[in-house]
Motif scaffolding. Structure first.
Motif, PDB file in Angstrom:
ATOM      1  N   PRO A  43       0.804  -1.231   0.000  1.00 57.97           N
ATOM      2  CA  PRO A  43       0.000   0.000   0.000  1.00 57.97           C
ATOM      3  C   PRO A  43       0.836   1.280   0.000  1.00 57.97           C
ATOM      4  CG  PRO A  43      -0.909  -1.585   1.550  1.00 57.97           C
ATOM      5  CD  PRO A  43       0.380  -2.163   1.059  1.00 57.97           C
ATOM      6  N   GLU A  44       1.970   1.301   0.721  1.00 57.27           N
ATOM      7  CA  GLU A  44       2.774   2.519   0.770  1.00 57.27           C
ATOM      8  C   GLU A  44       3.443   2.823  -0.577  1.00 57.27           C
ATOM      9  OE1 GLU A  44       3.303  -0.268   2.682  1.00 57.27           O
ATOM     10  OE2 GLU A  44       5.428  -0.521   3.113  1.00 57.27           O
ATOM     11  N   SER A 103       0.450   3.930  -3.001  1.00 53.45           N
ATOM     12  CA  SER A 103       0.018   5.266  -2.589  1.00 53.45           C
ATOM     13  C   SER A 103       1.022   6.329  -3.025  1.00 53.45           C
ATOM     14  CB  SER A 103      -0.164   5.287  -1.069  1.00 53.45           C
ATOM     15  OG  SER A 103      -0.456   6.587  -0.619  1.00 53.45           O
TER      16      SER A 103
END
Length: 187
Positions: A172-173, A176
């Motif tokens: 996710p990081e 994102s």
């Protein structure tokens, strides 16, 4: 004595100027070779968000190729360029020739993102690209720790993020940060 000190200072300043003149002005000026061995640079990716990754074919993290290709397929149309730089610096996990690497990536992982010539990412023979990415002037200095270290670079060539090898491309990081960099049209 004072004259000697002034002369020494001038010699050091002149040497620093020569070194600075030889240093790339931006990440786009760093000479690289493509997987075919042809001289090139990253100028073709100016205006795109780049995810630069040191890759290897015989590593426990090699399955990250699939996730990198997935990112490439999903975000290429929005301006992402995933760029693979094979590296044999860690455990001899990229022993192949450029031709063997290209074939492996194509057959095993259906890689369509650009691949480049095998490089050194650490040590005395560190490639100039990795000097820019990891050297003292980088916002994220320090040697790459293993295969599949990732650097996110903005549309204007600024290093935005560094993701260590254990952080998967679809984490996710990472996703994102890519979306944020792509949304920043004027970055």
């Amino acid at each position: 004595m004072k004259l000697l000190s002034i002369a020494s200072t001038l010699v050091i300043a002149a040497a620093a100027a020569v070194i600075a003149a030889d240093a790339p002005k931006s990440i786009y000026d760093v000479p690289v070779k493509d997987i075919e061995g042809a001289d090139t640079s990253l100028k073709a990716y100016q205006g795109k968000v780049m995810l630069i990754v040191n890759v290897a074919s015989k590593c426990g993290k090699t399955p990250q190729y699939a996730q990198l290709e997935q990112l490439n397929q999903e975000f290429q149309k929005d301006g992402l360029a995933v760029l693979g730089f094979p590296c044999n610096d860690f455990g001899g996990q990229e022993p192949g020739t450029n031709s063997e690497i290209k074939q492996f990536c194509s057959i095993k992982y259906h890689v369509t993102f650009p691949m480049f010539d095998k490089v050194k990412v650490k040590g005395a023979e560190k490639h100039p690209l990795y000097e820019v990415l990891t050297g003292p002037q980088s916002p994220f200095p320090g040697d790459v720790k293993w295969n599949f270290g990732k650097f996110l670079v903005s549309r204007d060539g600024k290093i935005l993020k560094r993701f260590e090898p254990g952080v998967k491309p679809d984490a996710p990081e990472v996703v994102s940060a890519i979306k944020e960099a792509l949304a920043a049209k004027g970055s």
